[in-house]
Design a protein around this motif. Structure first.
Motif, short mmCIF file in Angstrom:
data_model
loop_
_atom_site.label_atom_id
_atom_site.label_comp_id
_atom_site.label_asym_id
_atom_site.label_seq_id
_atom_site.Cartn_x
_atom_site.Cartn_y
_atom_site.Cartn_z
N LYS A 138 -6.29 1.65 -6.68
CA LYS A 138 -6.23 0.82 -5.48
C LYS A 138 -4.78 0.77 -5.01
O LYS A 138 -3.85 0.96 -5.80
CB LYS A 138 -6.75 -0.58 -5.77
N CYS A 139 -4.60 0.53 -3.72
CA CYS A 139 -3.25 0.41 -3.18
C CYS A 139 -3.24 -0.64 -2.08
O CYS A 139 -4.30 -1.11 -1.65
CB CYS A 139 -2.77 1.77 -2.66
N MET A 140 -2.06 -1.01 -1.64
CA MET A 140 -1.91 -1.96 -0.54
C MET A 140 -1.80 -1.15 0.75
O MET A 140 -0.91 -0.30 0.88
CB MET A 140 -0.67 -2.82 -0.74
N THR A 143 4.55 5.96 7.28
CA THR A 143 5.90 5.40 7.36
C THR A 143 5.83 3.90 7.58
O THR A 143 6.58 3.14 6.96
CB THR A 143 6.71 6.09 8.48
N ARG A 144 4.92 3.45 8.43
CA ARG A 144 4.78 2.01 8.67
C ARG A 144 4.28 1.28 7.44
O ARG A 144 4.49 0.08 7.29
CB ARG A 144 3.82 1.75 9.84
N HIS A 145 3.64 1.99 6.53
CA HIS A 145 3.20 1.42 5.27
C HIS A 145 4.32 1.41 4.23
O HIS A 145 4.13 0.97 3.11
CB HIS A 145 2.01 2.20 4.71
N GLY A 146 5.48 1.97 4.58
CA GLY A 146 6.60 2.04 3.65
C GLY A 146 6.55 3.28 2.77
O GLY A 146 7.26 3.37 1.78
N ARG A 177 1.80 0.48 -4.37
CA ARG A 177 0.79 0.20 -5.39
C ARG A 177 0.37 -1.27 -5.26
O ARG A 177 1.17 -2.12 -4.93
CB ARG A 177 1.40 0.45 -6.77
N SER A 178 -0.90 -1.54 -5.51
CA SER A 178 -1.36 -2.95 -5.41
C SER A 178 -1.12 -3.69 -6.70
O SER A 178 -0.83 -3.16 -7.71
CB SER A 178 -2.84 -3.00 -5.06
#
Length: 182
Positions: A68-70, A157-160, A181-182
């Motif tokens: 899972k991720c953010m 990119t907007r997600h970092g 990573r979440s």
């Protein structure tokens, strides 16, 4: 009659291009609402959406478990575009192989990849792929607007995260992108 057909086709292509440009412009202005995303479920959904493009083809989907991720809902667009490209660029293959998985990255990120055995491209020009209207193949070989990967880069990119590619002509391509990573 042939001229009328050409005008209709060009008009449809222009409509598709305008819609892609509008989506690209909205990507930078959309408010981002992060949440935990199960990449396995997301990949299942995207593969289901690609059913009409894969009907009648032999495609081996190699799926490795993904964590899972953010991310936001727009992340789905990036994953969907990379899988759609893999389906498109493996079309000349009698048997396509498309692999989705993760690889090691920094401790605070998830690195996802989409790899295929398609037509590939010269990796010396990989950075060019993420620019608007940049293509590695002629429009008469493979359809598209030349905006999808630029949009995917903007979203990642907007997600970092970052996005990059590696390939060789005739040997397929691999696209990688990182997410928190979440």
């Amino acid at each position: 009659m042939q001229m009328l057909t050409h005008i209709i086709e060009a008009s449809a292509q222009m409509t598709q291009l305008i819609q892609a440009l509008l989506a690209f412009a909205r990507t930078s202005r959309t408010e981002m609402h992060f949440g935990e995303v199960d990449l396995n479920i997301l990949v299942d959904q995207v593969i289901g959406e690609l059913h009409s493009d894969t009907r009648g083809r032999i495609i081996e989907w190699r799926r490795n478990p993904c964590p899972k991720c953010m991310a936001t809902r727009s992340c789905c667009t990036s994953v969907g575009h990379l899988l759609s490209n893999a389906v498109k660029y493996t079309r000349p293959r009698d048997e396509a192989v498309i692999e989705i998985g993760t690889r090691e990255g920094r401790s605070d990120e998830v690195v996802i990849f989409v790899r295929d055995n398609g037509v590939g491209f010269d990796s010396r020009f990989a950075g060019k792929l993420f620019g608007v209207f940049q293509r590695m193949h002629r429009a008469d070989e493979f359809e598209g607007t030349g905006i999808g990967l630029a949009n995917a880069q903007r979203i990642v990119t907007r997600h970092g995260g970052t996005i990059w590619a590696d390939a060789a002509p005739g040997s397929g391509a691999a696209f990688y992108f990182s997410l928190p990573r979440s």
